[in-house]
Design a protein around this motif. Sequence first.
Motif, PDB file in Angstrom:
ATOM      1  N   ARG A  87       0.947   7.584  -6.270  1.00 20.35           N
ATOM      2  CA  ARG A  87      -0.123   8.695  -6.390  1.00 20.35           C
ATOM      3  C   ARG A  87       0.440   9.983  -5.757  1.00 20.35           C
ATOM      4  NH1 ARG A  87      -2.901   4.417  -3.380  1.00 20.35           N
ATOM      5  NH2 ARG A  87      -4.160   3.350  -4.778  1.00 20.35           N
ATOM      6  N   ALA A  88       1.100   9.810  -4.971  1.00 27.73           N
ATOM      7  CA  ALA A  88       1.670  11.160  -4.724  1.00 27.73           C
ATOM      8  C   ALA A  88       2.582  11.722  -5.528  1.00 27.73           C
ATOM      9  CB  ALA A  88       2.440  10.987  -3.311  1.00 27.73           C
ATOM     10  N   TRP A  89       3.280  11.021  -6.069  1.00 26.50           N
ATOM     11  CA  TRP A  89       4.314  11.585  -7.036  1.00 26.50           C
ATOM     12  C   TRP A  89       3.408  11.851  -8.710  1.00 26.50           C
ATOM     13  CZ3 TRP A  89       4.360   9.284 -12.228  1.00 26.50           C
ATOM     14  CH2 TRP A  89       5.281   9.739 -13.108  1.00 26.50           C
ATOM     15  N   HIS A  90       2.445  11.377  -8.728  1.00 27.70           N
ATOM     16  CA  HIS A  90       1.623  11.572  -9.713  1.00 27.70           C
ATOM     17  C   HIS A  90       0.915  13.077  -9.632  1.00 27.70           C
ATOM     18  CE1 HIS A  90      -1.598  11.836 -12.874  1.00 27.70           C
ATOM     19  NE2 HIS A  90      -0.679  11.355 -13.840  1.00 27.70           N
ATOM     20  N   SER A  91       0.597  13.301  -8.574  1.00 27.26           N
ATOM     21  CA  SER A  91      -0.218  14.535  -7.935  1.00 27.26           C
ATOM     22  C   SER A  91       0.961  15.683  -7.908  1.00 27.26           C
ATOM     23  CB  SER A  91      -1.337  14.288  -6.925  1.00 27.26           C
ATOM     24  OG  SER A  91      -0.385  13.965  -5.874  1.00 27.26           O
ATOM     25  N   SER A  92       2.135  15.293  -7.890  1.00 31.33           N
ATOM     26  CA  SER A  92       2.875  16.687  -7.269  1.00 31.33           C
ATOM     27  C   SER A  92       2.991  17.497  -8.493  1.00 31.33           C
ATOM     28  CB  SER A  92       4.496  15.736  -7.233  1.00 31.33           C
ATOM     29  OG  SER A  92       5.055  15.466  -8.523  1.00 31.33           O
ATOM     30  N   LYS A  93       3.450  19.069  -8.112  1.00 30.45           N
ATOM     31  CA  LYS A  93       3.341  19.827  -9.128  1.00 30.45           C
ATOM     32  C   LYS A  93       4.305  19.690 -10.272  1.00 30.45           C
ATOM     33  CE  LYS A  93       1.776  23.386  -5.933  1.00 30.45           C
ATOM     34  NZ  LYS A  93       2.300  24.665  -5.278  1.00 30.45           N
ATOM     35  N   LYS A  94       5.316  18.976  -9.788  1.00 28.93           N
ATOM     36  CA  LYS A  94       6.577  18.908 -11.031  1.00 28.93           C
ATOM     37  C   LYS A  94       5.989  17.838 -11.996  1.00 28.93           C
ATOM     38  CE  LYS A  94      11.213  18.108 -12.153  1.00 28.93           C
ATOM     39  NZ  LYS A  94      11.073  18.245 -13.638  1.00 28.93           N
ATOM     40  N   VAL A  95       5.287  17.059 -11.504  1.00 26.33           N
ATOM     41  CA  VAL A  95       4.844  15.755 -12.494  1.00 26.33           C
ATOM     42  C   VAL A  95       3.695  16.599 -13.383  1.00 26.33           C
ATOM     43  CG1 VAL A  95       3.727  13.747 -12.729  1.00 26.33           C
ATOM     44  CG2 VAL A  95       5.693  13.798 -11.324  1.00 26.33           C
ATOM     45  N   GLN A  96       2.712  17.047 -12.797  1.00 21.77           N
ATOM     46  CA  GLN A  96       1.749  17.592 -13.526  1.00 21.77           C
ATOM     47  C   GLN A  96       2.306  18.833 -14.355  1.00 21.77           C
ATOM     48  OE1 GLN A  96      -1.570  16.967 -13.630  1.00 21.77           O
ATOM     49  NE2 GLN A  96      -0.616  15.097 -12.039  1.00 21.77           N
ATOM     50  N   SER A  97       3.279  19.420 -14.153  1.00 22.49           N
ATOM     51  CA  SER A  97       4.028  20.386 -14.950  1.00 22.49           C
ATOM     52  C   SER A  97       4.549  19.714 -16.207  1.00 22.49           C
ATOM     53  CB  SER A  97       4.990  21.342 -14.394  1.00 22.49           C
ATOM     54  OG  SER A  97       5.799  22.176 -15.123  1.00 22.49           O
ATOM     55  N   ASP A  98       5.416  18.628 -15.861  1.00 23.55           N
ATOM     56  CA  ASP A  98       6.108  17.730 -17.113  1.00 23.55           C
ATOM     57  C   ASP A  98       5.016  17.093 -17.826  1.00 23.55           C
ATOM     58  OD1 ASP A  98       8.314  18.678 -16.188  1.00 23.55           O
ATOM     59  OD2 ASP A  98       8.960  16.601 -14.994  1.00 23.55           O
TER      60      ASP A  98
ATOM     61  N   TYR B  47       0.797  -1.310   0.127  1.00 26.84           N
ATOM     62  CA  TYR B  47       0.117  -0.111   0.056  1.00 26.84           C
ATOM     63  C   TYR B  47       0.817   1.288   0.000  1.00 26.84           C
ATOM     64  CZ  TYR B  47       0.729   0.187   4.823  1.00 26.84           C
ATOM     65  OH  TYR B  47       1.263   0.344   6.373  1.00 26.84           O
ATOM     66  N   LEU B  48       2.021   1.206   0.729  1.00 24.63           N
ATOM     67  CA  LEU B  48       2.849   2.477   0.615  1.00 24.63           C
ATOM     68  C   LEU B  48       3.378   2.902  -0.707  1.00 24.63           C
ATOM     69  CD1 LEU B  48       3.650   4.664   2.556  1.00 24.63           C
ATOM     70  CD2 LEU B  48       5.596   3.351   3.336  1.00 24.63           C
ATOM     71  N   ALA B  49       3.691   1.649  -1.669  1.00 17.02           N
ATOM     72  CA  ALA B  49       4.277   1.948  -2.791  1.00 17.02           C
ATOM     73  C   ALA B  49       3.195   2.665  -3.824  1.00 17.02           C
ATOM     74  CB  ALA B  49       4.724   0.601  -3.461  1.00 17.02           C
ATOM     75  N   TYR B  50       1.813   2.058  -3.475  1.00 22.03           N
ATOM     76  CA  TYR B  50       0.778   2.637  -4.331  1.00 22.03           C
ATOM     77  C   TYR B  50       0.656   4.251  -3.887  1.00 22.03           C
ATOM     78  CZ  TYR B  50      -0.347  -1.907  -6.269  1.00 22.03           C
ATOM     79  OH  TYR B  50      -0.342  -3.123  -6.866  1.00 22.03           O
ATOM     80  N   ASP B  51       0.573   4.485  -2.719  1.00 23.57           N
ATOM     81  CA  ASP B  51       0.518   5.708  -1.989  1.00 23.57           C
ATOM     82  C   ASP B  51       1.735   6.626  -2.712  1.00 23.57           C
ATOM     83  OD1 ASP B  51      -1.557   4.891  -0.746  1.00 23.57           O
ATOM     84  OD2 ASP B  51      -0.751   4.908   1.088  1.00 23.57           O
ATOM     85  N   ALA B  52       2.848   6.355  -2.724  1.00 21.56           N
ATOM     86  CA  ALA B  52       3.930   7.086  -3.319  1.00 21.56           C
ATOM     87  C   ALA B  52       3.892   7.300  -4.561  1.00 21.56           C
ATOM     88  CB  ALA B  52       5.170   6.172  -3.029  1.00 21.56           C
TER      89      ALA B  52
END
Length: 159
Positions: free
Chosen positions: A110-121, A103-108
Motif C-alpha cells: 500500500r505504501a509503495w503504491h501511494s508513493s510519489k514515484k509510483v504515482q508518477s510512473d 500484514y506488514l507486507a500488505y502495508d508495504a
Amino acid sequence: VALAEHCLGFTSVGLLGCEELTDAAVVAVYEGKADVLVLSDKAPLDGSTLYVPPLVAVGAVHHALITAGLRMKTSLVVETGSCWTTHHLACLVGYGASAVHPYLAYDAVRAWHSSKKVQSDLGAGRLPADLTVGKALYNLRAGLEKGLLKILSKMGISL
C-alpha cells in the motif's frame, strides 16, 4: 499473554511466555472457546516485553495442542509482520500454521503504491495504467501462494 476473542498475542511474553501462551491455547480449545486461534504480533513492545518470533510461538502452540490431543479441533492463524517472502510463509505453514496474514507486507505494498514515484510512473505510462492498489495486493498474494505451492511441490506435496 492476552486471550481475548480467541486471539493470542505473542509479543508481550517473558521467559515463561511460551508456556503461558501454550497453556492459554490448550485451555481455550479444551473449553470449546476457540475453533480458530489467532496468533498475532501486533501488540506494542515496551521495555518490559520480549518479542517472541512467530515460528517459536506457532511451533510451541502446535506441539502443545498435539500433546493435549486437541490439534485437530482448531486452526492456527498467524498475523505477523515477520512474513514477507515465500520462505517465511512456508516455514510458518511447516511449523503448524493453517493460515498466515502478512500484514506488514500488505502495508508495504500500500505504501509503495501511494508513493510519489509510483504515482508518477503510473501517470507517465511506465507502469500499467490498470495497476490499482487492489491489483498490487492481489499480485503479492498470488506470488506468495504460487511460491508456497512451488516449495510444497518440490517436497513432493501436491495440492
